[in-house]
Design a protein around this motif. Structure first.
Motif, PDB file in Angstrom:
ATOM      1  N   UNK A  34      76.478  48.885  37.842  1.00 33.33           N
ATOM      2  CA  UNK A  34      75.385  49.560  37.145  1.00 33.33           C
ATOM      3  C   UNK A  34      74.023  49.017  37.581  1.00 33.33           C
ATOM      4  N   UNK A  35      73.048  49.903  37.580  1.00 30.25           N
ATOM      5  CA  UNK A  35      71.678  49.515  37.894  1.00 30.25           C
ATOM      6  C   UNK A  35      70.886  49.407  36.600  1.00 30.25           C
ATOM      7  N   UNK A  36      69.981  48.445  36.533  1.00 26.95           N
ATOM      8  CA  UNK A  36      69.147  48.324  35.327  1.00 26.95           C
ATOM      9  C   UNK A  36      68.320  49.587  35.100  1.00 26.95           C
ATOM     10  N   UNK A  37      68.171  49.938  33.837  1.00 29.80           N
ATOM     11  CA  UNK A  37      67.371  51.064  33.388  1.00 29.80           C
ATOM     12  C   UNK A  37      67.886  52.420  33.849  1.00 29.80           C
ATOM     13  N   UNK A  38      69.168  52.484  34.193  1.00 31.74           N
ATOM     14  CA  UNK A  38      69.841  53.743  34.507  1.00 31.74           C
ATOM     15  C   UNK A  38      71.084  53.836  33.634  1.00 31.74           C
ATOM     16  N   UNK A  39      71.415  55.060  33.239  1.00 33.99           N
ATOM     17  CA  UNK A  39      72.557  55.265  32.354  1.00 33.99           C
ATOM     18  C   UNK A  39      73.861  54.929  33.070  1.00 33.99           C
ATOM     19  N   UNK A  40      74.681  54.141  32.401  1.00 36.72           N
ATOM     20  CA  UNK A  40      76.018  53.795  32.881  1.00 36.72           C
ATOM     21  C   UNK A  40      77.010  54.174  31.796  1.00 36.72           C
ATOM     22  N   UNK A  41      78.237  54.313  32.184  1.00 34.13           N
ATOM     23  CA  UNK A  41      79.291  54.617  31.222  1.00 34.13           C
ATOM     24  C   UNK A  41      80.153  53.367  31.076  1.00 34.13           C
ATOM     25  N   UNK A  42      80.393  52.976  29.832  1.00 29.01           N
ATOM     26  CA  UNK A  42      81.298  51.870  29.536  1.00 29.01           C
ATOM     27  C   UNK A  42      82.638  52.489  29.153  1.00 29.01           C
ATOM     28  N   UNK A  43      83.693  52.056  29.814  1.00 36.40           N
ATOM     29  CA  UNK A  43      85.041  52.582  29.600  1.00 36.40           C
ATOM     30  C   UNK A  43      85.882  51.488  28.955  1.00 36.40           C
ATOM     31  N   UNK A  44      86.556  51.818  27.886  1.00 39.76           N
ATOM     32  CA  UNK A  44      87.368  50.833  27.188  1.00 39.76           C
ATOM     33  C   UNK A  44      88.736  51.425  26.875  1.00 39.76           C
ATOM     34  N   UNK A  45      89.752  50.585  26.987  1.00 39.80           N
ATOM     35  CA  UNK A  45      91.126  50.996  26.679  1.00 39.80           C
ATOM     36  C   UNK A  45      91.768  49.886  25.857  1.00 39.80           C
ATOM     37  N   UNK A  46      92.409  50.248  24.764  1.00 39.92           N
ATOM     38  CA  UNK A  46      93.076  49.286  23.889  1.00 39.92           C
ATOM     39  C   UNK A  46      94.568  49.603  23.885  1.00 39.92           C
ATOM     40  N   UNK A  47      95.378  48.577  24.186  1.00 39.21           N
ATOM     41  CA  UNK A  47      96.836  48.749  24.231  1.00 39.21           C
ATOM     42  C   UNK A  47      97.524  47.635  23.451  1.00 39.21           C
TER      43      UNK A  47
ATOM     44  N   UNK B  82      68.160  44.828  31.980  1.00 45.67           N
ATOM     45  CA  UNK B  82      67.823  43.808  32.974  1.00 45.67           C
ATOM     46  C   UNK B  82      68.949  43.670  33.995  1.00 45.67           C
ATOM     47  N   UNK B  83      68.588  43.163  35.154  1.00 48.03           N
ATOM     48  CA  UNK B  83      69.567  42.849  36.180  1.00 48.03           C
ATOM     49  C   UNK B  83      70.173  41.487  35.876  1.00 48.03           C
ATOM     50  N   UNK B  84      71.452  41.334  36.106  1.00 44.89           N
ATOM     51  CA  UNK B  84      72.111  40.059  35.875  1.00 44.89           C
ATOM     52  C   UNK B  84      73.371  40.213  35.053  1.00 44.89           C
ATOM     53  N   UNK B  85      73.834  39.101  34.501  1.00 46.45           N
ATOM     54  CA  UNK B  85      75.083  39.077  33.767  1.00 46.45           C
ATOM     55  C   UNK B  85      74.852  39.309  32.275  1.00 46.45           C
ATOM     56  N   UNK B  86      75.585  40.258  31.722  1.00 41.66           N
ATOM     57  CA  UNK B  86      75.557  40.542  30.292  1.00 41.66           C
ATOM     58  C   UNK B  86      76.918  40.169  29.720  1.00 41.66           C
ATOM     59  N   UNK B  87      76.919  39.590  28.538  1.00 44.41           N
ATOM     60  CA  UNK B  87      78.158  39.217  27.861  1.00 44.41           C
ATOM     61  C   UNK B  87      78.417  40.251  26.765  1.00 44.41           C
ATOM     62  N   UNK B  88      79.567  40.893  26.848  1.00 44.48           N
ATOM     63  CA  UNK B  88      79.989  41.844  25.818  1.00 44.48           C
ATOM     64  C   UNK B  88      81.005  41.134  24.931  1.00 44.48           C
ATOM     65  N   UNK B  89      80.682  41.019  23.663  1.00 42.74           N
ATOM     66  CA  UNK B  89      81.632  40.480  22.688  1.00 42.74           C
ATOM     67  C   UNK B  89      82.155  41.670  21.896  1.00 42.74           C
TER      68      UNK B  89
END
Length: 167
Positions: A47-60, A104-111
């Motif tokens: 993903x690029x900063x300040x552009x729409x991205x799609x987050x995909x999640x799957x729970x099993x 922002x560009x860089x590492x994001x932590x998703x909790x």
């Protein structure tokens, strides 16, 4: 001779073909806690900063069967500071997709907080990286180097093989 050239072209072009998969390969992760497993990925893979991205999640579950219904909330951190969050919501089906804009560009932590029927919370932690458009140059340089090496190999190997077959 044509078979060798055709085979070499197929080998060289194979990495350039798009593959179909359940989720992105590079910017993806999975984690198991207890009897639940979450897979998360981004589309596009980088993903690029300040552009729409799609987050995909799957729970099993542990047997990789999709959970038919789950409640999930997300807290998003950058430099150990929470920058965004998604309130807990119930999702029907084992997949959840949503749009997100990284600031922002860089590492994001998703909790990712997964709630079970007894209100117990399991927190899954994922690193999601973003980069600016120059990050794609790295991929093209690596691909160009691989193609160049393959062409050099063919240039050296194929004439020798042809000379041996004529003798």
């Amino acid at each position: 001779m044509w078979k060798t050239v055709l085979f070499a072209l197929l080998v060289i072009s194979a990495p350039l073909l798009q593959s179909a998969s359940g989720h992105a390969l590079f910017n993806s992760a999975e984690e198991t806690i207890g009897d639940r497993r979450i897979q998360i990925a981004t589309d596009p893979e980088f993903p690029e900063p300040e552009k729409k991205s799609k987050i995909l999640m799957r729970v099993t579950d542990l047997e990789l069967n999709e959970v038919p219904r789950f409640t999930v909330g997300i807290r998003i951190f950058y430099d150990n500071v929470q920058v965004d969050g998604i309130a807990p919501q119930t999702i029907d089906g084992g997949h959840w997709e949503f749009d997100y804009v990284f600031q922002r560009s860089g590492n994001h932590i998703f909790r990712v907080d997964l709630y079970d029927d007894s209100a117990k919370v399991r927190t899954f932690t994922f690193n999601m990286g973003t980069q600016n458009p120059f990050g794609y140059i790295f991929i093209y340089v690596i691909a160009s180097g691989a193609i160049g090496a393959a062409v050099l190999f063919i240039y050296i190997y194929v004439p020798r093989r042809l000379k041996r077959s004529r003798l």
